[in-house]
Design an enzyme around this catalytic site. Structure first.
Site, PDB file in Angstrom:
ATOM      1  N   SER A   1       1.564  -7.298  11.927  1.00  0.00           N
ATOM      2  CA  SER A   1       0.432  -6.792  12.677  1.00  0.00           C
ATOM      3  C   SER A   1      -0.118  -7.855  13.665  1.00  0.00           C
ATOM      4  O   SER A   1       0.052  -8.840  13.378  1.00  0.00           O
ATOM      5  CB  SER A   1      -0.787  -6.539  11.576  1.00  0.00           C
TER       6      SER A   1
ATOM      7  N   GLY B   1      -1.427  -2.643  15.203  1.00  0.00           N
ATOM      8  CA  GLY B   1      -1.228  -2.163  13.633  1.00  0.00           C
ATOM      9  C   GLY B   1      -0.694  -1.061  13.392  1.00  0.00           C
ATOM     10  O   GLY B   1       0.328  -0.914  13.041  1.00  0.00           O
ATOM     11  N   SER B   2      -1.299   0.136  13.318  1.00  0.00           N
ATOM     12  CA  SER B   2      -0.629   1.435  13.087  1.00  0.00           C
ATOM     13  C   SER B   2       0.488   1.527  14.153  1.00  0.00           C
ATOM     14  O   SER B   2       1.514   2.210  13.657  1.00  0.00           O
ATOM     15  CB  SER B   2      -1.743   2.455  13.243  1.00  0.00           C
TER      16      SER B   2
ATOM     17  N   ILE C   1      -2.707 -11.323   7.959  1.00  0.00           N
ATOM     18  CA  ILE C   1      -1.594 -11.884   7.241  1.00  0.00           C
ATOM     19  C   ILE C   1      -1.743 -12.419   5.690  1.00  0.00           C
ATOM     20  O   ILE C   1      -2.203 -13.201   5.639  1.00  0.00           O
ATOM     21  CB  ILE C   1      -0.874 -12.961   7.948  1.00  0.00           C
ATOM     22  N   THR C   2      -1.302 -11.260   4.850  1.00  0.00           N
ATOM     23  CA  THR C   2      -1.542 -11.533   3.383  1.00  0.00           C
ATOM     24  C   THR C   2      -0.767 -12.731   2.887  1.00  0.00           C
ATOM     25  O   THR C   2       0.331 -12.990   3.516  1.00  0.00           O
ATOM     26  CB  THR C   2      -1.028 -10.106   2.728  1.00  0.00           C
TER      27      THR C   2
ATOM     28  N   GLN D   1     -20.003   5.673 -10.530  1.00  0.00           N
ATOM     29  CA  GLN D   1     -20.957   6.745 -10.724  1.00  0.00           C
ATOM     30  C   GLN D   1     -21.169   6.812 -12.200  1.00  0.00           C
ATOM     31  O   GLN D   1     -22.601   7.058 -12.622  1.00  0.00           O
ATOM     32  CB  GLN D   1     -20.498   7.774 -10.171  1.00  0.00           C
TER      33      GLN D   1
ATOM     34  N   GLY E   1     -25.968   2.414 -13.155  1.00  0.00           N
ATOM     35  CA  GLY E   1     -26.571   0.663 -12.756  1.00  0.00           C
ATOM     36  C   GLY E   1     -25.523  -0.227 -13.095  1.00  0.00           C
ATOM     37  O   GLY E   1     -25.095  -1.261 -12.491  1.00  0.00           O
TER      38      GLY E   1
ATOM     39  N   GLU F   1      -0.191  -1.566   4.872  1.00  0.00           N
ATOM     40  CA  GLU F   1       1.236  -1.068   4.795  1.00  0.00           C
ATOM     41  C   GLU F   1       1.149   0.631   5.241  1.00  0.00           C
ATOM     42  O   GLU F   1       1.796   1.360   4.614  1.00  0.00           O
ATOM     43  CB  GLU F   1       1.688  -1.307   3.449  1.00  0.00           C
TER      44      GLU F   1
ATOM     45  N   SER G   1      -3.669   5.909   5.169  1.00  0.00           N
ATOM     46  CA  SER G   1      -3.517   7.036   4.764  1.00  0.00           C
ATOM     47  C   SER G   1      -3.071   8.222   6.050  1.00  0.00           C
ATOM     48  O   SER G   1      -2.104   9.203   5.699  1.00  0.00           O
ATOM     49  CB  SER G   1      -4.767   7.878   4.047  1.00  0.00           C
TER      50      SER G   1
HETATM   51  N1  CAA Z   1      12.486   4.051   7.805  1.00  0.00           N
HETATM   52  C1  CAA Z   1      13.332   3.707   8.201  1.00  0.00           C
HETATM   53  N2  CAA Z   1      13.517   3.830   9.704  1.00  0.00           N
HETATM   54  C2  CAA Z   1      12.166   4.120  10.337  1.00  0.00           C
HETATM   55  C3  CAA Z   1      11.050   4.555   9.701  1.00  0.00           C
HETATM   56  C4  CAA Z   1      11.005   4.335   8.117  1.00  0.00           C
HETATM   57  N3  CAA Z   1      10.229   4.901   7.380  1.00  0.00           N
HETATM   58  N4  CAA Z   1      10.198   5.125  10.715  1.00  0.00           N
HETATM   59  C5  CAA Z   1      10.832   5.187  11.622  1.00  0.00           C
HETATM   60  N5  CAA Z   1      12.176   4.523  11.591  1.00  0.00           N
HETATM   61  C6  CAA Z   1      12.980   4.365  12.706  1.00  0.00           C
HETATM   62  C7  CAA Z   1      13.195   5.508  13.355  1.00  0.00           C
HETATM   63  O1  CAA Z   1      14.378   6.358  12.812  1.00  0.00           O
HETATM   64  C8  CAA Z   1      13.542   5.306  14.749  1.00  0.00           C
HETATM   65  O2  CAA Z   1      14.841   4.771  14.813  1.00  0.00           O
HETATM   66  P1  CAA Z   1      15.561   5.203  16.198  1.00  0.00           P
HETATM   67  O3  CAA Z   1      15.170   4.182  17.364  1.00  0.00           O
HETATM   68  O4  CAA Z   1      16.962   4.520  15.748  1.00  0.00           O
HETATM   69  O5  CAA Z   1      15.918   6.376  16.529  1.00  0.00           O
HETATM   70  C9  CAA Z   1      12.721   3.942  15.001  1.00  0.00           C
HETATM   71  O6  CAA Z   1      12.356   3.462  13.678  1.00  0.00           O
HETATM   72  C10 CAA Z   1      11.385   4.380  15.876  1.00  0.00           C
HETATM   73  O7  CAA Z   1      10.812   5.520  14.998  1.00  0.00           O
HETATM   74  P2  CAA Z   1       9.689   6.153  15.630  1.00  0.00           P
HETATM   75  O8  CAA Z   1       9.761   6.730  17.023  1.00  0.00           O
HETATM   76  O9  CAA Z   1       9.187   7.255  14.637  1.00  0.00           O
HETATM   77  O10 CAA Z   1       8.345   5.026  15.716  1.00  0.00           O
HETATM   78  P3  CAA Z   1       6.829   5.010  16.126  1.00  0.00           P
HETATM   79  O11 CAA Z   1       6.699   4.153  17.234  1.00  0.00           O
HETATM   80  O12 CAA Z   1       6.403   6.473  16.423  1.00  0.00           O
HETATM   81  O13 CAA Z   1       6.069   4.669  14.727  1.00  0.00           O
HETATM   82  C11 CAA Z   1       5.303   4.739  12.800  1.00  0.00           C
HETATM   83  C12 CAA Z   1       6.207   5.035  13.659  1.00  0.00           C
HETATM   84  C13 CAA Z   1       5.459   5.509  11.396  1.00  0.00           C
HETATM   85  C14 CAA Z   1       3.860   5.087  13.156  1.00  0.00           C
HETATM   86  C15 CAA Z   1       5.199   3.271  12.390  1.00  0.00           C
HETATM   87  O14 CAA Z   1       4.912   2.648  13.645  1.00  0.00           O
HETATM   88  C16 CAA Z   1       4.177   2.820  11.209  1.00  0.00           C
HETATM   89  O15 CAA Z   1       4.958   2.941   9.882  1.00  0.00           O
HETATM   90  N6  CAA Z   1       3.144   2.342  11.303  1.00  0.00           N
HETATM   91  C17 CAA Z   1       2.457   1.730  10.214  1.00  0.00           C
HETATM   92  C18 CAA Z   1       2.539   0.114  10.545  1.00  0.00           C
HETATM   93  C19 CAA Z   1       2.450  -0.535   8.991  1.00  0.00           C
HETATM   94  O16 CAA Z   1       2.460   0.328   7.993  1.00  0.00           O
HETATM   95  N7  CAA Z   1       1.903  -1.594   9.010  1.00  0.00           N
HETATM   96  C20 CAA Z   1       1.617  -2.429   7.883  1.00  0.00           C
HETATM   97  C21 CAA Z   1       1.487  -3.848   8.170  1.00  0.00           C
HETATM   98  S1  CAA Z   1       2.445  -4.814   7.053  1.00  0.00           S
HETATM   99  C22 CAA Z   1       1.010  -4.884   5.843  1.00  0.00           C
HETATM  100  O17 CAA Z   1       0.101  -4.357   5.596  1.00  0.00           O
HETATM  101  C23 CAA Z   1       1.420  -5.909   4.849  1.00  0.00           C
HETATM  102  C24 CAA Z   1       0.081  -6.355   4.054  1.00  0.00           C
HETATM  103  O18 CAA Z   1      -0.742  -6.898   4.308  1.00  0.00           O
HETATM  104  C25 CAA Z   1       0.207  -6.304   2.410  1.00  0.00           C
END
Ligand code: CAA
Length: 380
Positions: A126, A131-132, A157-158, A336, A340, A363, A366
């Site tokens: 991130s 982020g998303s 960063i966890t 709830q 208290g 990660e 929702s």
């Molecule tokens: N598994 C495997 N491959 C995947 C995939 C999956 N779940 N999702 C996408 N891909 C691949 C696609 O097949 C595609 O491949 P090609 O280029 O070969 O066709 C490529 O990735 C691009 O896919 P999209 O066009 O679908 O990508 P996008 O830009 O539209 O994004 C998204 C998709 C699902 C929104 C993604 O960006 C996402 O998951 N966002 C959320 C990010 C996230 O979860 N961040 C968490 C941060 S880490 C964290 O939180 C750790 C912590 O603190 C504990």
């Protein structure tokens, strides 16, 4: 619920429960208030093998598979959500990608240290504006001979403050968009790795969250995971497994809050009878129980598919989405029911409610899980 669990699974569940009750529980309120990292507790989890559950024995792991991993995660989260975050990141986001995409040399060098819990890792995906929309990485990794020069700032960063190793995603060729992104293993003590500010969080406070800055860090080509340009795919496939871990955390938090609320409802009397005998409370508890059982079945299905080597990305998102919504619902209802008492630290459920909130956010929020699920539907 004992459905489908082998003797081994029941045994490891017992070990995890004993550890959570005897080691984590006595200090969990204090660590939450002080936002204190559970160093000694994590060391003991390393000794038990909980910090390397998906890693083969040859790299010092426990190699139990996903089902056992989620069962242990549930038990840790049932008592201490923050510590379960540390465990989940280590197993799902750090060790799994090294195992799956690292060279033999990288695996031999880092996996034993990580699996034993001697080193912790942090996952640097991130950014302030990514982020998303994880593909819009601004961090750069420019190839120079047999090295990459890494620059950028990662946020949220966890384990950032305690990690000895980072898995870092950065853009090497912006023209290729997500296909220009690479993933690297970076050591904390390399020149140019800077640990930035620590966040003061609402929940999972015993786990630390930092900004991490990379300034002209020289990363050997040998430390790239996968082939050139495979980084985004790696990030996504890592999150598939990570989402199973967070679903387990959410089920565990919900279970912990439910048990406290159910016990309280049988002990607390109003209007001449235990409050569980008032329909308003009885129906809340029935709803909580039903949603937890449903979330757990979705979780076990995702873990089971992962263990069989099937594609589990849809099930992981379904389980993560439903389990985190369930955790928020159940913990809010638990507060709830306790009234208290629920609103003060001593009774645990207010912390569980604060901890549950993050499971709807990290990660993949929702809303992102709904997006992933709907994209699967469009392909069916
Ligand atoms: N598994 C495997 N491959 C995947 C995939 C999956 N779940 N999702 C996408 N891909 C691949 C696609 O097949 C595609 O491949 P090609 O280029 O070969 O066709 C490529 O990735 C691009 O896919 P999209 O066009 O679908 O990508 P996008 O830009 O539209 O994004 C998204 C998709 C699902 C929104 C993604 O960006 C996402 O998951 N966002 C959320 C990010 C996230 O979860 N961040 C968490 C941060 S880490 C964290 O939180 C750790 C912590 O603190 C504990």
């Amino acid at each position: 619920m004992k459905f489908g669990l082998s003797e081994f699974h029941l045994q490891i569940k017992g070990v995890a429960r004993d550890f959570a009750e005897s080691v984590l529980k006595p200090t969990v309120i204090e660590r939450d208030i002080e936002a204190r990292f559970p160093e000694e507790e994590v060391r003991q989890m390393g000794e038990l093998g909980f910090m390397g559950m998906l890693v083969p024995e040859e790299y010092s792991g426990l190699n139990t598979g996903y089902l056992a991993y989620v069962i242990v995660m549930e038990e840790i989260a049932r008592v201490d959500g923050g510590t379960s975050t540390i465990m989940s990141v280590q197993n799902s986001l750090i060790e799994w990608p090294i195992l799956r995409y690292g060279s033999e040399e990288i695996k031999r060098r880092y996996l034993p240290l990580l699996a034993r819990g001697e080193w912790l890792g942090a996952y640097c995906l991130s950014e302030a504006e990514a982020g998303s929309d994880a593909a819009s990485q601004k961090s750069t990794a420019i190839k120079k001979g047999d090295r990459y020069i890494l620059n950028g700032t990662k946020v949220w960063i966890t384990t950032g403050g305690h990690a000895s190793l980072f898995i870092v995603f950065a853009q090497s060729n912006p023209q290729l968009k997500h296909k220009g992104i690479n993933a690297f293993v970076v050591e904390r003590n390399w020149n140019g790795v800077i640990i930035g500010k620590k966040e003061d969080k609402m929940g999972i406070r015993t786990s630390d969250t930092h900004t991490i800055i990379f300034e002209d860090v020289e990363v050997p080509e040998t430390h790239r995971l996968g082939v050139e340009g495979e980084g985004f795919k790696i990030a996504m496939s890592v999150l598939n497994g990570g989402r199973i871990g967070i679903a387990a955390q959410a089920v565990g938090i919900a279970q912990g809050a439910f048990e406290i609320a159910a016990k309280y409802a049988t002990e607390r009397h109003t209007f001449g009878k235990p409050i569980i005998d008032h329909q308003a409370i009885a129906m809340k508890l029935a709803e909580m129980k039903t949603r937890i059982e449903a979330a757990r079945l979705l979780l076990y299905e995702a873990a089971y598919n992962a263990d069989l080597g099937r594609d589990y990305s849809l099930q992981a998102s379904v389980a993560k989405y439903y389990a985190s919504e369930t955790a928020m619902f159940v913990t809010t209802e638990a507060v709830q029911i306790l009234g208290g008492y629920g609103y003060v630290r001593e009774y645990h459920v207010e912390r569980m409610m604060r901890d549950a909130k993050i499971t709807q956010i990290y990660e993949g929020t929702s809303e992102i899980q709904q997006l992933v699920i709907s994209r699967h539907l469009a392909r069916m």
